[in-house]
Scaffold this motif. Structure first.
Motif, PDB file in Angstrom:
ATOM      1  N   ALA A  65      10.176  81.839 -28.159  1.00  0.00           N
ATOM      2  CA  ALA A  65       9.025  80.955 -28.360  1.00  0.00           C
ATOM      3  C   ALA A  65       9.412  79.748 -29.199  1.00  0.00           C
ATOM      4  CB  ALA A  65       7.880  81.724 -29.025  1.00  0.00           C
ATOM      5  N   ILE A  66      10.206  79.951 -30.239  1.00  0.00           N
ATOM      6  CA  ILE A  66      10.657  78.831 -31.065  1.00  0.00           C
ATOM      7  C   ILE A  66      11.473  77.855 -30.227  1.00  0.00           C
ATOM      8  CG2 ILE A  66      12.220  78.187 -32.941  1.00  0.00           C
ATOM      9  CD1 ILE A  66      11.304  80.734 -34.379  1.00  0.00           C
ATOM     10  N   LEU A  67      12.384  78.354 -29.426  1.00  0.00           N
ATOM     11  CA  LEU A  67      13.204  77.501 -28.578  1.00  0.00           C
ATOM     12  C   LEU A  67      12.368  76.776 -27.531  1.00  0.00           C
ATOM     13  CD1 LEU A  67      16.118  76.644 -27.954  1.00  0.00           C
ATOM     14  CD2 LEU A  67      16.225  78.565 -26.363  1.00  0.00           C
ATOM     15  N   LEU A  68      11.438  77.490 -26.913  1.00  0.00           N
ATOM     16  CA  LEU A  68      10.566  76.889 -25.903  1.00  0.00           C
ATOM     17  C   LEU A  68       9.747  75.746 -26.486  1.00  0.00           C
ATOM     18  CD1 LEU A  68       9.237  77.118 -22.996  1.00  0.00           C
ATOM     19  CD2 LEU A  68       7.494  78.456 -24.161  1.00  0.00           C
ATOM     20  N   PHE A  69       9.116  75.973 -27.633  1.00  0.00           N
ATOM     21  CA  PHE A  69       8.277  74.936 -28.224  1.00  0.00           C
ATOM     22  C   PHE A  69       9.103  73.802 -28.820  1.00  0.00           C
ATOM     23  CE2 PHE A  69       5.117  78.474 -28.448  1.00  0.00           C
ATOM     24  CZ  PHE A  69       4.284  77.944 -27.470  1.00  0.00           C
ATOM     25  N   ALA A  70      10.304  74.084 -29.287  1.00  0.00           N
ATOM     26  CA  ALA A  70      11.165  73.016 -29.792  1.00  0.00           C
ATOM     27  C   ALA A  70      11.585  72.081 -28.665  1.00  0.00           C
ATOM     28  CB  ALA A  70      12.397  73.602 -30.474  1.00  0.00           C
ATOM     29  N   ILE A  71      11.812  72.631 -27.497  1.00  0.00           N
ATOM     30  CA  ILE A  71      12.180  71.803 -26.350  1.00  0.00           C
ATOM     31  C   ILE A  71      10.955  71.104 -25.769  1.00  0.00           C
ATOM     32  CG2 ILE A  71      13.043  71.887 -23.979  1.00  0.00           C
ATOM     33  CD1 ILE A  71      14.924  74.138 -24.928  1.00  0.00           C
ATOM     34  N   ARG A  72       9.871  71.837 -25.622  1.00  0.00           N
ATOM     35  CA  ARG A  72       8.681  71.283 -24.970  1.00  0.00           C
ATOM     36  C   ARG A  72       7.996  70.197 -25.796  1.00  0.00           C
ATOM     37  NH1 ARG A  72       3.822  74.601 -22.097  1.00  0.00           N
ATOM     38  NH2 ARG A  72       2.649  72.774 -21.479  1.00  0.00           N
ATOM     39  N   PHE A  73       7.928  70.369 -27.103  1.00  0.00           N
ATOM     40  CA  PHE A  73       7.200  69.432 -27.944  1.00  0.00           C
ATOM     41  C   PHE A  73       8.119  68.579 -28.813  1.00  0.00           C
ATOM     42  CE2 PHE A  73       4.176  72.921 -27.194  1.00  0.00           C
ATOM     43  CZ  PHE A  73       3.223  72.188 -26.515  1.00  0.00           C
ATOM     44  N   ARG A  74       9.312  68.296 -28.338  1.00  0.00           N
ATOM     45  CA  ARG A  74      10.220  67.444 -29.096  1.00  0.00           C
ATOM     46  C   ARG A  74       9.711  66.004 -29.083  1.00  0.00           C
ATOM     47  NH1 ARG A  74      12.502  68.398 -24.187  1.00  0.00           N
ATOM     48  NH2 ARG A  74      13.124  66.572 -23.000  1.00  0.00           N
ATOM     49  N   ARG A  75      10.216  65.250 -30.030  1.00  0.00           N
ATOM     50  CA  ARG A  75       9.803  63.850 -30.133  1.00  0.00           C
ATOM     51  C   ARG A  75      10.372  63.068 -28.959  1.00  0.00           C
ATOM     52  NH1 ARG A  75      11.653  60.545 -35.244  1.00  0.00           N
ATOM     53  NH2 ARG A  75      13.604  60.975 -34.205  1.00  0.00           N
ATOM     54  N   ARG A  76       9.549  62.236 -28.360  1.00  0.00           N
ATOM     55  CA  ARG A  76       9.967  61.424 -27.227  1.00  0.00           C
ATOM     56  C   ARG A  76      10.708  60.178 -27.715  1.00  0.00           C
ATOM     57  NH1 ARG A  76       9.455  65.556 -24.301  1.00  0.00           N
ATOM     58  NH2 ARG A  76       7.379  66.217 -23.758  1.00  0.00           N
ATOM     59  N   LYS A  77      11.476  59.578 -26.835  1.00  0.00           N
ATOM     60  CA  LYS A  77      12.205  58.357 -27.187  1.00  0.00           C
ATOM     61  C   LYS A  77      11.224  57.255 -27.526  1.00  0.00           C
ATOM     62  CE  LYS A  77      16.532  58.778 -24.700  1.00  0.00           C
ATOM     63  NZ  LYS A  77      17.371  58.233 -23.627  1.00  0.00           N
ATOM     64  N   GLY A  78      11.510  56.563 -28.605  1.00  0.00           N
ATOM     65  CA  GLY A  78      10.682  55.442 -29.009  1.00  0.00           C
ATOM     66  C   GLY A  78       9.434  55.816 -29.782  1.00  0.00           C
ATOM     67  N   ASP A  79       9.171  57.090 -29.987  1.00  0.00           N
ATOM     68  CA  ASP A  79       7.993  57.518 -30.734  1.00  0.00           C
ATOM     69  C   ASP A  79       8.399  57.790 -32.177  1.00  0.00           C
ATOM     70  OD1 ASP A  79       5.540  58.424 -31.545  1.00  0.00           O
ATOM     71  OD2 ASP A  79       5.690  60.364 -30.539  1.00  0.00           O
ATOM     72  N   ASP A  80       8.088  56.842 -33.052  1.00  0.00           N
ATOM     73  CA  ASP A  80       8.430  56.982 -34.462  1.00  0.00           C
ATOM     74  C   ASP A  80       7.204  57.233 -35.328  1.00  0.00           C
ATOM     75  OD1 ASP A  80      11.099  56.580 -33.934  1.00  0.00           O
ATOM     76  OD2 ASP A  80      10.953  54.406 -34.153  1.00  0.00           O
ATOM     77  N   THR A  81       6.084  57.599 -34.716  1.00  0.00           N
ATOM     78  CA  THR A  81       4.853  57.827 -35.469  1.00  0.00           C
ATOM     79  C   THR A  81       4.795  59.256 -35.975  1.00  0.00           C
ATOM     80  OG1 THR A  81       3.658  58.438 -33.460  1.00  0.00           O
ATOM     81  CG2 THR A  81       3.633  56.121 -34.079  1.00  0.00           C
ATOM     82  N   ASP A  82       3.936  59.475 -36.969  1.00  0.00           N
ATOM     83  CA  ASP A  82       3.699  60.823 -37.456  1.00  0.00           C
ATOM     84  C   ASP A  82       2.765  61.555 -36.502  1.00  0.00           C
ATOM     85  OD1 ASP A  82       5.248  60.540 -39.666  1.00  0.00           O
ATOM     86  OD2 ASP A  82       3.612  59.872 -40.956  1.00  0.00           O
ATOM     87  N   GLY A  83       2.768  62.858 -36.557  1.00  0.00           N
ATOM     88  CA  GLY A  83       1.855  63.636 -35.739  1.00  0.00           C
ATOM     89  C   GLY A  83       0.440  63.519 -36.265  1.00  0.00           C
ATOM     90  N   HIS A  84      -0.532  63.782 -35.410  1.00  0.00           N
ATOM     91  CA  HIS A  84      -1.947  63.696 -35.787  1.00  0.00           C
ATOM     92  C   HIS A  84      -2.560  65.073 -35.609  1.00  0.00           C
ATOM     93  CE1 HIS A  84      -5.890  62.007 -36.400  1.00  0.00           C
ATOM     94  NE2 HIS A  84      -6.290  62.516 -35.239  1.00  0.00           N
ATOM     95  N   CYS A  85      -3.199  65.604 -36.647  1.00  0.00           N
ATOM     96  CA  CYS A  85      -3.761  66.948 -36.553  1.00  0.00           C
ATOM     97  C   CYS A  85      -5.230  66.936 -36.160  1.00  0.00           C
ATOM     98  CB  CYS A  85      -3.547  67.715 -37.855  1.00  0.00           C
ATOM     99  SG  CYS A  85      -4.461  67.051 -39.223  1.00  0.00           S
TER     100      CYS A  85
ATOM    101  N   PHE B  88      12.383  90.110 -31.850  1.00  0.00           N
ATOM    102  CA  PHE B  88      13.295  89.023 -32.176  1.00  0.00           C
ATOM    103  C   PHE B  88      13.496  88.099 -30.980  1.00  0.00           C
ATOM    104  CE2 PHE B  88      17.598  87.261 -32.246  1.00  0.00           C
ATOM    105  CZ  PHE B  88      17.567  86.586 -33.444  1.00  0.00           C
ATOM    106  N   ILE B  89      13.705  88.674 -29.800  1.00  0.00           N
ATOM    107  CA  ILE B  89      13.919  87.860 -28.601  1.00  0.00           C
ATOM    108  C   ILE B  89      12.669  87.050 -28.272  1.00  0.00           C
ATOM    109  CG2 ILE B  89      14.304  87.973 -26.108  1.00  0.00           C
ATOM    110  CD1 ILE B  89      16.119  90.400 -26.644  1.00  0.00           C
ATOM    111  N   VAL B  90      11.491  87.662 -28.394  1.00  0.00           N
ATOM    112  CA  VAL B  90      10.248  86.948 -28.083  1.00  0.00           C
ATOM    113  C   VAL B  90      10.020  85.798 -29.060  1.00  0.00           C
ATOM    114  CG1 VAL B  90       7.738  87.192 -28.062  1.00  0.00           C
ATOM    115  CG2 VAL B  90       9.144  88.870 -26.892  1.00  0.00           C
ATOM    116  N   VAL B  91      10.194  86.046 -30.351  1.00  0.00           N
ATOM    117  CA  VAL B  91       9.949  85.003 -31.352  1.00  0.00           C
ATOM    118  C   VAL B  91      10.967  83.877 -31.218  1.00  0.00           C
ATOM    119  CG1 VAL B  91       9.980  84.517 -33.828  1.00  0.00           C
ATOM    120  CG2 VAL B  91       8.758  86.504 -32.967  1.00  0.00           C
ATOM    121  N   GLN B  92      12.238  84.211 -31.080  1.00  0.00           N
ATOM    122  CA  GLN B  92      13.251  83.174 -30.943  1.00  0.00           C
ATOM    123  C   GLN B  92      13.080  82.397 -29.640  1.00  0.00           C
ATOM    124  OE1 GLN B  92      15.310  82.261 -33.406  1.00  0.00           O
ATOM    125  NE2 GLN B  92      14.204  83.809 -34.561  1.00  0.00           N
TER     126      GLN B  92
END
Length: 112
Positions: A63-83, A57-61
């Motif tokens: 990782a979710i928190l780390l990636f939510a912070i690291r890959f958050r949307r930057r200011k002024g970026d209103d585009t969709d993601g590209h896969c 539980f600690i590892v998964v939560q």
């Protein structure tokens, strides 16, 4: 200022997760009083299971928190993601579709 090595951070995080999960596994109020001789074995197994579940539980939560912070949307970026591909809709549906077909074929072969 020097950067802390990743291996040292991983080691410290692993030790902290192990200590917290071991503590939670030993100090939870989830079991009733022991009523038989076999209860101690079952309780110990349950404590190990709780410790492992806490660590996961600690590892998964984390990782979710780390990636939510690291890959958050930057200011002024209103585009969709590209896969990455010519047609993102087809590319996103390809692995789940073939994965479920493989699982279905395997289960049919197993139960037939």
């Amino acid at each position: 200022m020097k950067q802390i090595p990743t291996s040292l951070l991983t080691l410290v995080a692993g030790v902290l997760i192990a200590l917290v999960s071991f503590w939670v596994g030993q100090n939870h109020p989830l079991l009733p009083e022991q009523a038989s001789e076999q209860a101690a074995l079952v309780d110990n197994f349950f404590n190990v299971t709780i410790a492992i579940a806490t660590a996961l539980f600690i590892v998964v939560q984390g990782a979710i928190l780390l990636f939510a912070i690291r890959f958050r949307r930057r200011k002024g970026d209103d585009t969709d993601g590209h896969c990455g591909g010519r047609n993102p809709e087809n590319r996103a549906n390809f692995p789940p579709r073939w994965g479920t077909r493989g699982a279905n074929a395997g289960s049919i072969g197993f139960y037939a």
